[in-house]
Design an enzyme around this catalytic site. Structure first.
Site, PDB file in Angstrom:
ATOM      1  N   GLU A  25       0.776  -1.097  -0.170  1.00  0.00           N
ATOM      2  CA  GLU A  25       0.031   0.002  -0.008  1.00  0.00           C
ATOM      3  C   GLU A  25       0.824   1.373   0.095  1.00  0.00           C
ATOM      4  O   GLU A  25       0.560   2.169  -0.621  1.00  0.00           O
ATOM      5  CB  GLU A  25      -0.882   0.030   1.435  1.00  0.00           C
ATOM      6  CG  GLU A  25      -1.661  -1.201   1.241  1.00  0.00           C
ATOM      7  CD  GLU A  25      -1.604  -2.423   2.139  1.00  0.00           C
ATOM      8  OE1 GLU A  25      -0.274  -2.650   2.020  1.00  0.00           O
ATOM      9  OE2 GLU A  25      -2.352  -3.032   2.199  1.00  0.00           O
ATOM     10  N   TRP A 576      22.156 -11.696  -4.550  1.00  0.00           N
ATOM     11  CA  TRP A 576      20.887 -11.144  -4.735  1.00  0.00           C
ATOM     12  C   TRP A 576      19.617 -12.264  -4.389  1.00  0.00           C
ATOM     13  O   TRP A 576      18.586 -12.341  -4.929  1.00  0.00           O
ATOM     14  CB  TRP A 576      20.661 -10.788  -6.023  1.00  0.00           C
ATOM     15  CG  TRP A 576      21.671  -9.466  -6.399  1.00  0.00           C
ATOM     16  CD1 TRP A 576      22.281  -8.732  -5.082  1.00  0.00           C
ATOM     17  CD2 TRP A 576      22.383  -8.855  -7.251  1.00  0.00           C
ATOM     18  NE1 TRP A 576      23.065  -7.868  -5.619  1.00  0.00           N
ATOM     19  CE2 TRP A 576      23.022  -7.726  -7.026  1.00  0.00           C
ATOM     20  CE3 TRP A 576      21.609  -8.769  -8.593  1.00  0.00           C
ATOM     21  CZ2 TRP A 576      23.547  -6.721  -8.186  1.00  0.00           C
ATOM     22  CZ3 TRP A 576      22.502  -7.978  -9.677  1.00  0.00           C
ATOM     23  CH2 TRP A 576      23.323  -7.109  -9.199  1.00  0.00           C
ATOM     24  N   GLU A 680      32.407   0.122 -15.486  1.00  0.00           N
ATOM     25  CA  GLU A 680      32.012   1.336 -15.588  1.00  0.00           C
ATOM     26  C   GLU A 680      33.052   2.570 -15.616  1.00  0.00           C
ATOM     27  O   GLU A 680      33.959   2.399 -14.646  1.00  0.00           O
ATOM     28  CB  GLU A 680      31.001   1.723 -14.353  1.00  0.00           C
ATOM     29  CG  GLU A 680      30.081   2.691 -14.434  1.00  0.00           C
ATOM     30  CD  GLU A 680      29.128   2.832 -13.426  1.00  0.00           C
ATOM     31  OE1 GLU A 680      28.368   1.692 -13.344  1.00  0.00           O
ATOM     32  OE2 GLU A 680      29.087   3.721 -12.766  1.00  0.00           O
ATOM     33  N   HIS A 709      23.361   5.294 -17.585  1.00  0.00           N
ATOM     34  CA  HIS A 709      22.391   5.702 -16.546  1.00  0.00           C
ATOM     35  C   HIS A 709      21.861   6.984 -17.088  1.00  0.00           C
ATOM     36  O   HIS A 709      20.871   7.317 -16.329  1.00  0.00           O
ATOM     37  CB  HIS A 709      23.293   6.091 -15.256  1.00  0.00           C
ATOM     38  CG  HIS A 709      24.062   4.792 -14.879  1.00  0.00           C
ATOM     39  ND1 HIS A 709      25.289   4.703 -15.176  1.00  0.00           N
ATOM     40  CD2 HIS A 709      23.601   3.553 -14.312  1.00  0.00           C
ATOM     41  CE1 HIS A 709      25.845   3.482 -14.567  1.00  0.00           C
ATOM     42  NE2 HIS A 709      24.534   2.873 -14.266  1.00  0.00           N
TER      43      HIS A 709
HETATM   44  N1  GLN Z   1      24.264  -8.755 -18.647  1.00  0.00           N
HETATM   45  C1  GLN Z   1      23.761  -7.863 -17.978  1.00  0.00           C
HETATM   46  C2  GLN Z   1      23.042  -6.666 -18.972  1.00  0.00           C
HETATM   47  O1  GLN Z   1      23.520  -6.390 -19.761  1.00  0.00           O
HETATM   48  C3  GLN Z   1      24.655  -7.273 -16.748  1.00  0.00           C
HETATM   49  C4  GLN Z   1      23.914  -6.441 -15.655  1.00  0.00           C
HETATM   50  C5  GLN Z   1      24.404  -5.825 -14.680  1.00  0.00           C
HETATM   51  O2  GLN Z   1      25.542  -5.925 -14.599  1.00  0.00           O
HETATM   52  N2  GLN Z   1      24.024  -5.508 -13.597  1.00  0.00           N
HETATM   53  O3  GLN Z   1      21.745  -6.282 -18.336  1.00  0.00           O
END
Ligand code: GLN
Ligand code: ZN
Length: 772
Positions: A25, A576, A680, A709
């Site tokens: 909710e 995860w 990254e 991003h």
């Molecule tokens: N192979 C995944 C993608 O391209 C990698 C995602 C990730 O590193 N979080 O979505």
């Protein structure tokens, strides 16, 4: 076993509770408010209703002191920022104009103003908003939220205990505001922050709080003498206040270590300690400091982060030992229940014989009530509950799900050689290039392509029965055709199939591996209104049949260039998921690794020459205490190598990680023995490339040249600049050209344009290399 009753009756408590409500909710009301469909009053009324329902539910389970102030419309660290008046300058006018909108602006940003940064709350999958503090920050107390929630619980006739993020943890979680002078540490502000906490404590006392809890989880992280000194000062000061409630200082997620004697000596009235998993070391440490004479001990014996039933007899034994070490011993979960779903009885799809092993928030509070009763009145008073608990534990221990002989004998037979590729990277590399026919500066992507509305519709249609499995399969194939055709036309060198069949990668693999359970309602807060449903790794893991081969093979059948296979690595699968607590993580990782190794080998057998195993969680799974890092990295890297070492020397193994700060694990990254890594780097202008070079990283690397991003399309010239910068650190024979991460959250228009520019930039820089 019978436990003698304690002198003072033990009581059950918790430090916090899931906020979302049975039907999420809170998410609906909050997102409705953002869209203008729900009024502020209606949002606040929903929130108050959820708090009330939570408290009544806790009281009903036998929780004596209920937590207040732990509830949040977005994040409890952001609430603390408001409580201490540390709203950053750029948000101040909006916040003063409208506190609720200003609050959400800090959390989410607006068109013109950037939000606070978000990062992981210790080693959980919850994310908090990072306070930004500078030497000019002037704190001011705003206790309204805390006082109001305390009053709500008092009005229900309950015994509330307000819960605050403690001052030391608050400062240790903060970062220096942009523009703060070098060398400034948020902890320098402790002197100014303590009077604000004093004022809040006085307000809570005046409003009727007998006890207040101050959470100091940052103290479990192995702190410097100066930081420990700050903790001593903080609790010396707060403990020394004349008019204050009784203070309970809580720590969790790990043993307190060197901070334990500091807090034990402080003039506070109680400590709450974690006694689960490795934090059980708190027990001996507590005995070593002579216990907590004159103080209250709240013992976290029920794991607040996993979803398994507690071993009640073991907990009672721990509690029995602790009785002699403090003035009064109460029972709690090891940390806030924020990190577990609400109620296991909602999981109607899970076999009842297995569901009885599960304890979500509701079941944990019931366990705590039972433990408190047993501790106060002796085990005879809870004989029925103990018998049921014993039976549940025995069924789990003896289940074929948790003990698959085939998996057991296979893991036992693993040798060090199974987790080693030969020959070495240096010898493999040239063969791979020749085999794959790659140019200098090869271009590729990280795996996923945009998850379009059509794909979401296809999944919804499949769930609703509007299409069958074949119909769904055909829609996925159509998507793969489009992704392949685009990449060929654009001129990428190593192609991907685009991952259209996965909405969540961990869930995708969990659904196909034996040993995993899926939940229907097992939502936990990731941040704000974002909730995730982690799969439950319940048993021995194996892979009944190939999971990705048909997609990759189909994609390869359409393309002349190599198509890269795409898997999620064992450490990320663990990180995860809710993991089993009945064997070491290293053993579970090894089972996952063998299951994934089967997939890697099948991909190779089907003709896949490049296979990527993503490990975005490798770094975030680092243990909280530095002393434990080495052991973790040993099993984690071994699991990755076990996954990837069954292939021929000319098969190229890639890995991907989503972060730029990897300095503390660069050795481990090398130890993965992957041929190529993508990371990254676009935002930090290839800083990663320089760091890799500084560490002497000997392998191929693709520091990202497109920040995925943001929807912004980088032009070819700026990508070329990044590539030339990258070449300053990584030689041309080892540099790859790729975006920062997967493209699943991007739209097609920016994806098309950006990848065209990326290929154009690679061609330009290649031509420059040829010419020189
Ligand atoms: N192979 C995944 C993608 O391209 C990698 C995602 C990730 O590193 N979080 O979505
Ligand atoms: Zn990534």
């Amino acid at each position: 076993m019978t436990t003698k009753s304690a002198t003072a009756a033990a009581r059950a408590t918790v430090y916090g509770h899931p906020r979302q409500g049975r039907n999420r909710e809170l998410k609906k009301a909050t997102e409705g408010y953002w869209k203008g469909r729900v009024s502020a009053d209606a949002l606040q009324a929903t929130a108050a209703g959820l708090r009330r329902a939570t408290w009544l539910c806790l009281a009903d389970a036998g929780i004596h002191e209920v937590p207040t102030g732990d509830f949040s419309l977005y994040d409890h660290v952001l609430d603390t920022t408001v409580m201490v008046g540390a709203v950053p300058e750029r948000h101040r006018s909006a916040f003063e104009a409208d506190a609720l909108d200003g609050y959400f602006a800090m959390a989410r940003g607006t068109q013109d103003v950037a939000p606070l940064e978000m990062t992981k709350w210790f080693d959980t999958n919850y994310h908090y908003l990072v306070p930004e503090l500078g030497p000019d920050t002037v704190f001011g107390a705003d206790s309204r939220k805390q006082v109001a929630e305390l009053r709500e619980a008092l009005a229900l006739g309950l015994t509330p205990r307000p819960v605050l993020v403690g001052p030391v943890t608050y400062l240790l979680l903060a970062k220096a505001a942009p523009g703060a002078p070098a060398g400034f540490e948020p902890l320098d502000l402790l002197g100014g922050l303590l009077p604000v906490y004093a004022e809040v404590l006085a307000d809570l006392r005046a409003a009727g709080a007998e006890w207040v809890q101050l959470d100091e989880p940052a103290l479990v992280q192995g702190r410097t003498p100066a930081e420990l000194d700050a903790a001593a000062r903080a609790y010396g000061t707060l403990g020394g206040l004349a008019d204050r409630p009784r203070l309970l200082v809580a720590s969790y997620f790990e043993r307190l270590g060197e901070a334990l004697p500091v807090l034990a000596k402080a003039p506070v009235d109680g400590l709450a300690l974690d006694f689960t998993g490795p934090a059980a070391a708190n027990l001996e440490a507590l005995a070593a400091v002579g216990g907590l004479p004159g103080k209250r001990l709240v013992a976290g014996v029920v794991d607040g982060r996993n979803i398994w039933v507690n071993d009640l007899e073991k907990s009672l034994a721990t509690l029995g030992t602790l009785l002699g070490l403090a003035d009064r011993v109460d029972v709690s979960a090891s940390c806030s229940l924020l990190h577990v779903p609400l109620d296991a009885t909602a999981e109607k799809d899970i076999d009842p014989g297995i569901a009885r092993w599960l304890a979500f928030a509701r079941q944990k509070t019931v366990e705590l009530g039972i433990l408190a009763k047993g501790l106060s009145h002796g085990t005879d008073a809870i004989a029925g509950e103990l018998a049921a608990n014993r039976a549940a534990l025995a069924s789990r221990a003896g289940s074929p799900l948790t003990h698959d002989p085939a998996v057991r004998s296979r893991t036992a037979a693993v040798t060090a050689a199974d987790a080693r590729r030969s020959p070495s990277y240096a010898e493999r590399a040239a063969g791979q290039r020749a085999h794959l026919g790659l140019p200098l500066l090869p271009t590729t992507t990280i795996g996923s392509f945009p998850q379009t509305a059509e794909l979401r519709t296809a999944r919804a249609d499949l769930r609703a029965g509007r299409i069958d499995a074949d119909g769904y399969e055909e829609r996925i194939r159509a998507e793969i055709r489009e992704v392949i055709a685009f990449q060929e036309k654009t001129g990428l060198d190593v192609l991907v199939h685009g991952e259209p069949e996965r909405s969540d990668m961990v869930q995708y693999f969990a659904e196909q591996l034996s040993g995993y359970l899926a939940t229907r309602h097992g939502w936990v807060q990731s941040y704000g209104t974002r909730y995730v449903r982690p799969p439950i790794l319940a048993g021995d893991i194996s892979r009944p049949k190939p999971m990705t081969v048909r997609w990759t093979s189909y994609a390869q059948s359409l393309a002349a260039k190599p198509v890269k296979g795409m898997l999620t690595g064992p450490v990320t699968m663990l990180a995860w998921s809710f993991v089993r607590d009945d064997q070491p993580l290293a053993d579970t990782a090894r089972q996952l690794a063998l299951a994934l190794r089967d997939e890697v080998n099948d991909l190779e057998a089907a003709g896949t020459g490049v296979i990527q195993v993503d490990e975005p969680a490798l770094r975030e799974t680092l243990p909280l205490r530095t002393a434990d890092h080495a052991a973790y990295l040993t099993w984690a890297t071994e699991a990755f190598r076990l996954t990837t070492s069954g292939v021929r020397p000319d098969t190229q193994i890639h890995t991907h990680m989503c972060y730029a700060e990897f300095g503390d694990i660069v050795r481990a990254i090398d130890d993965l023995d992957a041929d190529v890594i993508s990371l990254e780097a676009a935002r930090s202008h290839m800083q990663v490339a320089r760091e890799l070079a500084a560490h002497g990283y000997p392998r191929e690397a693709g520091p990202g040249v497109w920040d995925i991003h943001s929807p912004r399309v980088p032009d070819a010239a700026e990508i070329a600049v990044l590539l030339r910068t990258g070449l300053g650190a990584i030689p041309p024979g080892r540099l790859w050209v790729n975006p920062d991460c997967g493209l699943k959250t991007r739209g097609w228009p920016e994806t098309r344009a950006s990848l065209e520019n990326l290929v154009a930039a690679a061609r330009t820089v290649r031509a420059e290399l040829d010419a020189s």
